[in-house]
Design an enzyme around this catalytic site. Structure first.
Site, short mmCIF file in Angstrom:
data_model
loop_
_atom_site.label_atom_id
_atom_site.label_comp_id
_atom_site.label_asym_id
_atom_site.label_seq_id
_atom_site.Cartn_x
_atom_site.Cartn_y
_atom_site.Cartn_z
N TYR A 142 51.75 -96.96 -14.33
CA TYR A 142 51.21 -95.62 -14.13
C TYR A 142 49.77 -95.50 -14.64
O TYR A 142 49.00 -94.70 -14.13
CB TYR A 142 52.06 -94.58 -14.87
CG TYR A 142 53.31 -94.16 -14.17
CD1 TYR A 142 54.27 -95.09 -13.79
CD2 TYR A 142 53.55 -92.82 -13.90
CE1 TYR A 142 55.43 -94.69 -13.17
CE2 TYR A 142 54.72 -92.42 -13.28
CZ TYR A 142 55.65 -93.36 -12.91
OH TYR A 142 56.80 -92.96 -12.31
N LYS A 191 62.21 -107.02 -16.54
CA LYS A 191 62.26 -107.98 -15.44
C LYS A 191 61.63 -109.26 -15.96
O LYS A 191 60.63 -109.77 -15.43
CB LYS A 191 61.51 -107.39 -14.22
CG LYS A 191 61.65 -108.20 -12.93
CD LYS A 191 63.05 -108.11 -12.31
CE LYS A 191 63.15 -109.07 -11.11
NZ LYS A 191 64.54 -109.18 -10.61
N ASP A 247 61.53 -94.27 -14.90
CA ASP A 247 61.44 -93.20 -13.89
C ASP A 247 62.60 -93.35 -12.90
O ASP A 247 63.32 -92.40 -12.60
CB ASP A 247 60.09 -93.31 -13.17
CG ASP A 247 59.91 -92.24 -12.11
OD1 ASP A 247 60.37 -91.10 -12.34
OD2 ASP A 247 59.32 -92.54 -11.05
N ASP A 251 66.44 -91.08 -12.64
CA ASP A 251 66.92 -90.38 -11.44
C ASP A 251 68.32 -90.86 -11.06
O ASP A 251 69.20 -90.07 -10.72
CB ASP A 251 65.99 -90.63 -10.24
CG ASP A 251 64.94 -89.53 -10.09
OD1 ASP A 251 64.50 -89.00 -11.13
OD2 ASP A 251 64.55 -89.22 -8.95
#
Ligand code: IPM
Ligand code: MN
Length: 358
Positions: A142, A191, A247, A251
């Site tokens: 971001y 990851k 993020d 959700d």
């Protein structure tokens, strides 16, 4: 107690859900004899309309001089074609960075009475679940460099993903500290089989874990984590992860609670000043119809009382009132099932106030 709260109503369903949260806060201030002073500020689409930019100095100054910031939601199709630095979301990213809100806490727990709104099979969620996503909020993809260049006549877009040891360390400490007050388990998501930033993440998290021998630590790769959340959400306690993975996972976790309309969020730093907002977006398709679920915003206000204003029993009271209203089968459209009573956004606010007064 006298407290100053910066209120940003925002776009879409933001104003209607914030109105319900303010109703609830006013009720709390009556019952417990507090005085909340609301200082309204602009951010996002509304700010673009009124000032031409998604956030102003005025908003940042107000936020920095208050005890906490309560935010509705920002964004909408109207501003989708604007350049990145003028979009509503840029306002949100700027305030997070300006206030150094590096830790984003997103609790996803299944209210037993809402089990039927959860899309997973009953046998998977029989024992319920209580997951807290601790998302790093001011680093990673971001906030790296974003650019689009032209190479051999073709456009090429580049987004950089950077994490420093220090950025990882401070969010890891938050994750472990919070886990100590819960079930003492941290699942660190990365990851590391592909990304350098994830390998550093894993090293620093393990180094940090040495100071928390009483907290269990497991590593999990992001792709596996998305699967495990659907397969067995009850195996998680604290999910500790970087900005973009957090993020996406939050959700996904929210949907397990029945609706993203239930998921609150707190963005905090090392001081008591924090920003509290629902995890959902501005839902422009249902804005202005008084049908949105205000619970995520109301529970965000409860988190604000807990983390920034040091009002634990007041926060407990809001959470219990929400639970009671759900137990009494009142539902907004997003969580309605057979046999329940449908209420509007403002009626849900009224029901929660009634429950607070019992
Ligand atoms: C959220 C939102 C924001 C984010 C967007 C609006 C920038 O999706 O708070 O989860 O990705 O952080
Ligand atoms: Mn999001």
């Amino acid at each position: 107690m006298k407290k100053k709260i910066t209120v940003i109503k925002g776009d879409g369903i933001g104003p209607e859900t914030i109105d319900q949260a303010l109703k609830v806060l006013n009720c709390i201030s009556d019952i417990y004899s507090h005085s909340f002073e609301y200082d309204y500020a602009l951010l996002g689409g509304e700010c673009i309309e009124k000032t031409g930019v998604p956030i102003t100095e005025d908003t940042i100054t107000k936020a920095k001089s208050s005890d906490a910031v309560l935010l509705g939601s920002v964004g909408g199709p109207k501003w989708d074609s604007l350049p990145a630095n003028l979009r509503p979301e840029k306002g949100l990213l700027t305030i997070r960075k300006e206030l150094n809100l590096f830790a984003n806490l997103r609790p996803a727990l299944l209210f037993p009475a809402l089990a039927s709104a959860c899309p997973l099979k009953p046998e998977i969620v029989n024992d319920g679940f209580d997951v807290l996503v601790v998302r790093e909020l001011t680093g990673g993809l971001y906030f790296g460099e974003h650019k689009t260049i032209v190479q051999n006549g073709m456009k090429k877009a580049i987004d950089s993903l950077e994490y420093s040891e220090e950025e990882i360390k401070r969010i890891a400490i938050k994750g472990f500290e919070i886990a100590r007050k819960r079930k003492r388990k941290v699942t660190s998501v990365d990851k590391a089989n592909v990304l350098d930033s994830s390998r550093l993440w894993r090293d620093v998290v393990h180094e940090t874990a040495k100071a928390y021998p009483d907290v269990e630590l497991e590593d999990i790769l992001i792709d596996n984590c998305t699967m495990q959340l659907l397969k067995c959400p009850c195996r998680f306690d604290v999910i500790l992860t970087e900005n973009m993975f957090g993020d996406i996972l939050s959700d996904e976790a929210s949907m397990l609670t029945g609706s993203i309309g239930m998921l609150a969020s707190a963005s905090i730093n090392e001081t008591s000043l924090g920003l509290y907002e629902p995890s959902h977006g501005s839902a422009p398709d249902i804005a202005g119809q008084n049908i949105a679920n205000p619970i995520a915003t109301i529970l965000s206000a409860a988190m604000m009382l807990r983390y920034s204003l040091n009002m634990q029993k007041e926060a407990d009271a809001i959470e219990s009132a929400v639970r009671l209203v759900i137990d009494n089968l009142y539902r907004t459209v997003d969580i309605i099932t057979d046999g329940c009573k449908k209420v509007t956004c403002s009626e849900m606010g009224d029901k929660i106030i009634e429950a607070l007064k019992i």
